[in-house]
Motif scaffolding. Structure first.
Motif, PDB file in Angstrom:
ATOM      1  N   ASN A  20       0.768  -1.430   0.019  1.00 45.04           N
ATOM      2  CA  ASN A  20       0.058  -0.142  -0.135  1.00 45.04           C
ATOM      3  C   ASN A  20       0.746   1.195  -0.043  1.00 45.04           C
ATOM      4  O   ASN A  20       0.506   2.358  -0.619  1.00 45.04           O
ATOM      5  CB  ASN A  20      -0.938  -0.134   1.347  1.00 45.04           C
ATOM      6  N   SER A  24       0.948   4.444  -2.479  1.00 44.62           N
ATOM      7  CA  SER A  24       0.900   6.082  -2.291  1.00 44.62           C
ATOM      8  C   SER A  24       1.700   6.795  -3.000  1.00 44.62           C
ATOM      9  O   SER A  24       1.581   8.052  -3.140  1.00 44.62           O
ATOM     10  CB  SER A  24       1.190   6.084  -0.701  1.00 44.62           C
ATOM     11  N   THR A  29      -3.251   8.102  -1.932  1.00 45.05           N
ATOM     12  CA  THR A  29      -3.967   7.131  -0.967  1.00 45.05           C
ATOM     13  C   THR A  29      -2.732   6.944   0.095  1.00 45.05           C
ATOM     14  O   THR A  29      -1.796   7.454   0.239  1.00 45.05           O
ATOM     15  CB  THR A  29      -4.152   5.729  -1.748  1.00 45.05           C
ATOM     16  N   ASN A  30      -3.179   5.766   1.062  1.00 51.90           N
ATOM     17  CA  ASN A  30      -2.282   5.529   2.134  1.00 51.90           C
ATOM     18  C   ASN A  30      -2.496   4.094   2.558  1.00 51.90           C
ATOM     19  O   ASN A  30      -3.904   3.586   2.352  1.00 51.90           O
ATOM     20  CB  ASN A  30      -2.335   6.350   3.225  1.00 51.90           C
ATOM     21  N   GLU A  32      -3.680   3.019   5.631  1.00 49.21           N
ATOM     22  CA  GLU A  32      -4.823   3.029   6.517  1.00 49.21           C
ATOM     23  C   GLU A  32      -5.857   2.973   5.707  1.00 49.21           C
ATOM     24  O   GLU A  32      -6.991   2.176   5.745  1.00 49.21           O
ATOM     25  CB  GLU A  32      -4.709   4.046   7.592  1.00 49.21           C
ATOM     26  N   TRP A  33      -6.143   4.070   4.608  1.00 51.38           N
ATOM     27  CA  TRP A  33      -7.272   4.333   3.884  1.00 51.38           C
ATOM     28  C   TRP A  33      -7.567   2.679   3.189  1.00 51.38           C
ATOM     29  O   TRP A  33      -8.820   2.344   3.109  1.00 51.38           O
ATOM     30  CB  TRP A  33      -7.142   5.238   2.867  1.00 51.38           C
ATOM     31  N   GLU A  36      -8.697  -0.005   5.727  1.00 49.56           N
ATOM     32  CA  GLU A  36      -9.882   0.126   6.463  1.00 49.56           C
ATOM     33  C   GLU A  36     -11.002  -0.259   5.351  1.00 49.56           C
ATOM     34  O   GLU A  36     -12.089  -0.728   5.762  1.00 49.56           O
ATOM     35  CB  GLU A  36      -9.859   1.436   6.856  1.00 49.56           C
ATOM     36  N   ARG A  37     -10.944  -0.062   4.126  1.00 50.96           N
ATOM     37  CA  ARG A  37     -11.949  -0.293   3.021  1.00 50.96           C
ATOM     38  C   ARG A  37     -11.926  -1.471   2.500  1.00 50.96           C
ATOM     39  O   ARG A  37     -12.991  -2.204   2.214  1.00 50.96           O
ATOM     40  CB  ARG A  37     -11.805   0.766   2.092  1.00 50.96           C
ATOM     41  N   THR A 153      -4.699   8.851  -9.154  1.00 47.03           N
ATOM     42  CA  THR A 153      -5.705   9.080  -8.041  1.00 47.03           C
ATOM     43  C   THR A 153      -7.105   9.107  -8.450  1.00 47.03           C
ATOM     44  O   THR A 153      -8.078   8.529  -8.001  1.00 47.03           O
ATOM     45  CB  THR A 153      -5.594  10.804  -7.587  1.00 47.03           C
ATOM     46  N   ASN A 157      -9.989   4.005  -6.491  1.00 48.05           N
ATOM     47  CA  ASN A 157     -10.723   2.802  -5.887  1.00 48.05           C
ATOM     48  C   ASN A 157     -10.880   1.706  -6.428  1.00 48.05           C
ATOM     49  O   ASN A 157     -11.394   0.791  -5.736  1.00 48.05           O
ATOM     50  CB  ASN A 157     -12.345   3.775  -6.032  1.00 48.05           C
TER      51      ASN A 157
END
Length: 335
Positions: A20, A24, A29-30, A32-33, A36-37, A153, A157
């Motif tokens: 991840n 970034s 993004t990172n 954690e993001w 989490e998802r 970016t 998603n």
């Protein structure tokens, strides 16, 4: 009528690990993001300049599965290859496997059911074996996602989710009808096709248009996903497919020894686990390491669970998947 059972498993993952933190550096993004998802920590992406493709990775996994089955390439009667990322628009990867493995001129079939691809492929192979048409069928799931992702970016998603890899299984005739594949259950709902889609290239959006347009704002060649919509449908259809399989075989949720869900999103798997009241050792997840490898995800996870000794003879194993189409399904196996 015969049953079919899996007698050989194999997997192949590219060496190139993409974390991840690596992503970034390409997009906003990172770690954690993403975790989490999706629950994903890293994935494998084919490195530029290597030989790997969907077919090449599939062939590597297949060689392992055939050897573990105690068979040779000449014993295979038919090939079923599941992928959404074939090496060519046509022909399909199945015929490439026949050539790469230097097999006799056996038939080869490609399955294009995306995330549900391996579940569909097992069901197809099972029917060929049940009817007595073939004895040994090679089933492969393989994906080369990274070459078609929008690594920016704008595309994050989707791009953070998918990884590359392949898995293979050899299925053979089983005379004991209480063993092997007990039943398979397949469904589709095409009205939601555009909620998870690659719209181009297609016959409607073909090569001349691609060459002439050269439009940087044209995103039709990248995967699109309505994530929230897909998630809501996935948790419902996953559950339905599992319940359908259990009822068909007079089984209860307590009879599940191992659930191998398609590795779409760790949150979906955890939701299903809670709904069925399953322990951690009854559900196998590896999306943390590999991301979503679509048609390869179930077979890679099945192979790893077996390699780690988490699946034993006599266990009730449930394969379940949901994906683009929408398609979904389950396979109930007595190992």
């Amino acid at each position: 009528m015969y049953n079919s059972r899996i007698v050989g498993l194999g997997k192949y993952l590219p060496d190139n690990v993409v974390t991840n933190d690596d992503l970034s550096k390409m997009m906003d993004t990172n770690d954690e993001w993403i975790q989490e998802r999706t629950g994903i920590k890293e994935r494998r992406w084919i490195k530029e300049g290597t030989e790997d493709t969907s077919a090449v990775m599939g062939a590597k996994a297949a060689r392992i599965a055939i050897e573990r089955a105690g068979l040779t390439k000449d014993d295979i009667d038919f090939i079923v290859f599941a992928t959404l990322s074939p090496d060519y628009y046509f022909p399909g990867c199945g015929v490439q496997i026949q050539d790469m493995l230097e097999m006799p001129t056996v038939g080869a079939l490609d399955i294009r059911n995306q995330c549900t691809g391996f579940v569909y492929a097992v069901a197809v192979a099972d029917q060929f074996i049940k009817t007595g048409m073939y004895k040994n069928v090679l089933v492969i799931g393989a994906e080369y996602h990274s070459g078609g992702l929008e690594k920016s970016t704008r595309g994050r998603n989707v791009s953070v989710i998918f990884g590359d890899g392949a898995g293979a299984a050899v299925m053979t005739r089983e005379e004991d009808n209480s063993k092997g594949v007990l039943s398979s259950h397949l469904h589709s709902e095409g009205k939601y096709a555009e909620e998870l889609i690659v719209a181009g290239p297609s016959i409607k959006h073909w090569v001349p248009e691609i060459l002439e347009a050269n439009d940087p704002d044209d995103t039709s060649y990248y995967p699109y996903m309505n994530g929230t919509f897909v998630f809501k449908h996935a948790v419902v259809r996953f559950s339905e497919a599992i319940v359908e399989g259990l009822k068909t075989n007079n089984l209860q949720k307590e009879d599940i020894d191992m659930l191998i869900p398609h590795q779409a999103n760790l949150r979906i798997s955890q939701f299903i686990q809670r709904k069925f009241g399953l322990r951690d050792d009854q559900v196998y997840n590896n999306i943390q390491k590999y991301g979503n490898t679509t048609a390869a995800s179930v077979i890679i996870a099945l192979t790893e669970a077996w390699e780690e000794g988490k699946i034993k003879e006599g266990d009730n194993v449930v394969l379940a998947a949901f994906g683009s189409g929408f398609t979904w399904g389950s396979v109930i196996i007595n190992w």
